[in-house]
Design a protein around this motif. Structure first.
Motif, PDB file in Angstrom:
ATOM      1  N   LEU A 126       0.841  -1.207   0.000  1.00 39.10           N
ATOM      2  CA  LEU A 126       0.000   0.000   0.000  1.00 39.10           C
ATOM      3  C   LEU A 126       0.876   1.257   0.000  1.00 39.10           C
ATOM      4  CD1 LEU A 126      -2.835   1.251   0.196  1.00 39.10           C
ATOM      5  CD2 LEU A 126      -2.726   0.943   2.677  1.00 39.10           C
ATOM      6  N   GLY A 130       0.612   2.766  -3.418  1.00 38.95           N
ATOM      7  CA  GLY A 130      -0.500   3.690  -3.201  1.00 38.95           C
ATOM      8  C   GLY A 130      -1.853   3.020  -3.164  1.00 38.95           C
ATOM      9  N   THR A 131      -1.897   1.725  -3.468  1.00 39.86           N
ATOM     10  CA  THR A 131      -3.186   1.034  -3.415  1.00 39.86           C
ATOM     11  C   THR A 131      -2.983  -0.460  -3.206  1.00 39.86           C
ATOM     12  OG1 THR A 131      -5.364   0.894  -4.465  1.00 39.86           O
ATOM     13  CG2 THR A 131      -3.446   0.597  -5.896  1.00 39.86           C
ATOM     14  N   VAL A 132      -4.051  -1.115  -2.773  1.00 38.23           N
ATOM     15  CA  VAL A 132      -4.087  -2.580  -2.657  1.00 38.23           C
ATOM     16  C   VAL A 132      -5.480  -3.019  -3.110  1.00 38.23           C
ATOM     17  CG1 VAL A 132      -2.397  -2.893  -0.788  1.00 38.23           C
ATOM     18  CG2 VAL A 132      -4.784  -2.351  -0.219  1.00 38.23           C
ATOM     19  N   ASN A 133      -5.639  -4.317  -3.407  1.00 36.22           N
ATOM     20  CA  ASN A 133      -6.962  -4.791  -3.821  1.00 36.22           C
ATOM     21  C   ASN A 133      -7.494  -5.857  -2.858  1.00 36.22           C
ATOM     22  OD1 ASN A 133      -5.814  -7.292  -4.578  1.00 36.22           O
ATOM     23  ND2 ASN A 133      -5.170  -6.401  -6.547  1.00 36.22           N
ATOM     24  N   ALA A 134      -8.705  -6.301  -3.144  1.00 32.81           N
ATOM     25  CA  ALA A 134      -9.364  -7.254  -2.243  1.00 32.81           C
ATOM     26  C   ALA A 134      -8.557  -8.545  -2.104  1.00 32.81           C
ATOM     27  CB  ALA A 134     -10.778  -7.534  -2.741  1.00 32.81           C
ATOM     28  N   VAL A 137      -5.911  -8.219   0.472  1.00 32.30           N
ATOM     29  CA  VAL A 137      -6.448  -8.305   1.838  1.00 32.30           C
ATOM     30  C   VAL A 137      -6.835  -9.752   2.155  1.00 32.30           C
ATOM     31  CG1 VAL A 137      -8.294  -7.564   3.395  1.00 32.30           C
ATOM     32  CG2 VAL A 137      -7.213  -5.906   1.851  1.00 32.30           C
ATOM     33  N   ARG A 147     -10.381  -9.124  10.599  1.00 37.51           N
ATOM     34  CA  ARG A 147     -10.718  -7.894   9.865  1.00 37.51           C
ATOM     35  C   ARG A 147     -10.379  -6.658  10.704  1.00 37.51           C
ATOM     36  NH1 ARG A 147     -13.711  -8.487   5.476  1.00 37.51           N
ATOM     37  NH2 ARG A 147     -14.520  -6.385   5.682  1.00 37.51           N
ATOM     38  N   LEU A 154      -4.163  -0.584   9.005  1.00 40.53           N
ATOM     39  CA  LEU A 154      -4.327   0.511   8.030  1.00 40.53           C
ATOM     40  C   LEU A 154      -4.267   1.874   8.731  1.00 40.53           C
ATOM     41  CD1 LEU A 154      -7.153  -1.046   5.803  1.00 40.53           C
ATOM     42  CD2 LEU A 154      -4.738  -0.725   5.159  1.00 40.53           C
ATOM     43  N   PHE A 158      -1.857   4.999   7.999  1.00 37.79           N
ATOM     44  CA  PHE A 158      -2.203   6.421   7.788  1.00 37.79           C
ATOM     45  C   PHE A 158      -1.309   7.312   8.638  1.00 37.79           C
ATOM     46  CE2 PHE A 158      -4.158  10.364   9.085  1.00 37.79           C
ATOM     47  CZ  PHE A 158      -4.384  10.954   7.850  1.00 37.79           C
TER      48      PHE A 158
ATOM     49  N   THR B  88      -4.426   9.723   3.104  1.00 43.15           N
ATOM     50  CA  THR B  88      -5.867   9.460   3.103  1.00 43.15           C
ATOM     51  C   THR B  88      -6.256   8.580   1.913  1.00 43.15           C
ATOM     52  OG1 THR B  88      -6.408  11.462   4.316  1.00 43.15           O
ATOM     53  CG2 THR B  88      -8.138  10.579   2.897  1.00 43.15           C
ATOM     54  N   ARG B  89      -5.680   8.870   0.746  1.00 40.45           N
ATOM     55  CA  ARG B  89      -5.992   8.020  -0.421  1.00 40.45           C
ATOM     56  C   ARG B  89      -5.582   6.575  -0.140  1.00 40.45           C
ATOM     57  NH1 ARG B  89      -4.829  12.881  -2.662  1.00 40.45           N
ATOM     58  NH2 ARG B  89      -2.600  12.592  -2.983  1.00 40.45           N
ATOM     59  N   GLN B  90      -4.433   6.410   0.493  1.00 39.12           N
ATOM     60  CA  GLN B  90      -3.977   5.046   0.793  1.00 39.12           C
ATOM     61  C   GLN B  90      -4.875   4.381   1.847  1.00 39.12           C
ATOM     62  OE1 GLN B  90       0.212   4.599   1.531  1.00 39.12           O
ATOM     63  NE2 GLN B  90       0.796   5.987  -0.113  1.00 39.12           N
ATOM     64  N   TYR B  91      -5.212   5.128   2.874  1.00 40.93           N
ATOM     65  CA  TYR B  91      -6.074   4.603   3.945  1.00 40.93           C
ATOM     66  C   TYR B  91      -7.414   4.166   3.360  1.00 40.93           C
ATOM     67  CZ  TYR B  91      -8.177   4.800   8.749  1.00 40.93           C
ATOM     68  OH  TYR B  91      -8.777   4.536   9.958  1.00 40.93           O
ATOM     69  N   ALA B  93      -8.102   3.459   0.216  1.00 44.89           N
ATOM     70  CA  ALA B  93      -7.924   2.312  -0.695  1.00 44.89           C
ATOM     71  C   ALA B  93      -7.830   1.019   0.110  1.00 44.89           C
ATOM     72  CB  ALA B  93      -6.662   2.501  -1.542  1.00 44.89           C
ATOM     73  N   GLY B  94      -7.133   1.065   1.236  1.00 43.62           N
ATOM     74  CA  GLY B  94      -7.011  -0.111   2.104  1.00 43.62           C
ATOM     75  C   GLY B  94      -8.356  -0.523   2.688  1.00 43.62           C
ATOM     76  N   LEU B  95      -9.108   0.453   3.173  1.00 48.13           N
ATOM     77  CA  LEU B  95     -10.423   0.149   3.761  1.00 48.13           C
ATOM     78  C   LEU B  95     -11.382  -0.379   2.695  1.00 48.13           C
ATOM     79  CD1 LEU B  95     -10.817   3.209   6.198  1.00 48.13           C
ATOM     80  CD2 LEU B  95     -10.318   0.827   6.830  1.00 48.13           C
ATOM     81  N   ALA B  97     -10.502  -2.063   0.016  1.00 47.35           N
ATOM     82  CA  ALA B  97     -10.064  -3.434  -0.292  1.00 47.35           C
ATOM     83  C   ALA B  97     -10.534  -4.387   0.802  1.00 47.35           C
ATOM     84  CB  ALA B  97      -8.536  -3.478  -0.433  1.00 47.35           C
ATOM     85  N   LEU B  98     -10.523  -3.910   2.048  1.00 50.58           N
ATOM     86  CA  LEU B  98     -11.018  -4.736   3.165  1.00 50.58           C
ATOM     87  C   LEU B  98     -12.512  -5.015   2.999  1.00 50.58           C
ATOM     88  CD1 LEU B  98     -10.638  -6.084   5.958  1.00 50.58           C
ATOM     89  CD2 LEU B  98     -10.915  -3.803   6.989  1.00 50.58           C
ATOM     90  N   ASP B  99     -13.271  -3.991   2.624  1.00 50.53           N
ATOM     91  CA  ASP B  99     -14.702  -4.192   2.343  1.00 50.53           C
ATOM     92  C   ASP B  99     -14.879  -5.181   1.201  1.00 50.53           C
ATOM     93  OD1 ASP B  99     -15.651  -2.557   4.296  1.00 50.53           O
ATOM     94  OD2 ASP B  99     -15.981  -0.805   2.991  1.00 50.53           O
TER      95      ASP B  99
END
Lengths: 193, 103
Positions: A126, A130-134, A137, A147, A154, A158, B88-91, B93-95, B97-99
């Protein structure tokens, strides 16, 4: 620090406090702490509340685990002040410097549990991309991480993605090893509030 | 057990404060720093590095922004906004992905 106002733009209250801390601890106030006193209504007060909740609030992760996440994220962000500060804090919390060093040197071969390792991998990706996917996780959840633990990690991400950027942009001054140890001691006794 | 949203609400308060509360930099400029988008030329090198490669920030990046007339207090605010924006964008994106992982 830069800009210069972060070094000399403090009121009489914070100035006296910095002097007192220096007298009592025999170490200068770390820039990471100092910056939260600069116009605290703008950033410092809210940042301290969030960071305290993320690092010391209720969580299935230990304080040592969360400090290790902070050190790891800081490593990925190439933020030397924060790497040193949270390596010291995590090592002290775990009473195990070698394991923290091993994680920062090579996560894959480090002697830690799969759950923490998978979580650090997620934070690393991340932070780097800058990003991760489902699926990223899901890999963490299937390593036995809850969870709530993912969400807590996370939040650590931040806090340190923000702090690392400020440390680098504002050029936080490195401390002596003793200074970082004193800071770690403070963060374990008193937290971030 | 209901999820504990304490940290999400503390995060939101921080973001609301830096973007909409009183400040020396106009709030639309703070929003652009946060989004890392449509930045004035003199601020672009500094704030884009804060978001994407903070270890590369130099004294010259600050000097260029000061030279263009921005004040140290404005730069303090804008750097905070740029840092909090990327985080914030990373946070989020992580949340997200968790959803998504629950589906």
């Amino acid at each position: 620090m830069r800009p210069g106002v972060l070094d000399h733009g403090y009121g009489i209250g914070p100035k006296l406090l910095f002097r007192l801390i220096r007298l009592v601890s025999r170490h200068p106030v770390p820039d990471a702490a100092k910056v939260t006193f600069y116009r605290p209504d703008f950033y410092g007060n809210h940042a301290k509340k969030f960071t305290q909740a993320a690092m010391r609030g209720p969580s299935e992760w230990s304080v040592g685990d969360r400090e290790l996440m902070a050190a790891y994220v800081s490593k990925v962000n190439d933020a030397p002040f924060c790497i040193a500060a949270h390596t010291a804090t995590s090592s002290r919390a775990y009473e195990d410097e070698a394991t923290v060093g091993a994680v920062l040197a090579d996560l894959d071969s480090a002697p830690i549990g799969e759950a923490l390792k998978a979580t650090l991998r997620l934070l690393g990706k991340l932070t780097r991309e800058g990003t991760v996917n489902a699926d990223d996780v899901r890999a963490v959840l299937s390593a036995g991480v809850s969870r709530a633990q993912v969400e807590d990690a996370l939040a650590v991400g931040f806090a340190f993605n923000t702090t690392d950027r400020l440390a680098n942009a504002f050029a936080f001054e490195m401390l002596s090893q003793d200074g970082f140890e004193a800071g770690a001691n403070y963060l374990l006794k008193r937290g971030y509030a | 057990m209901p999820a504990d949203h304490t940290k999400r609400s503390l995060h939101q308060r921080l973001v609301d404060r830096v973007l909409q509360g009183p400040g020396e930099a106009p709030s639309d400029l703070r929003a652009r720093a946060f989004a890392n988008a449509e930045l004035p030329e003199a601020l672009h090198p500094l704030l884009d590095k804060v978001a994407s490669s903070s270890a590369q920030v130099t004294d010259a990046d600050f000097a260029a922004a000061l030279e263009a007339g921005f004040t140290e207090d404005q730069l303090f605010e804008l750097v905070v906004c740029a840092a909090a924006g990327e985080s914030t964008r990373q946070y989020e994106a992580g949340l997200a992905a968790l959803d998504g992982a629950a589906q």
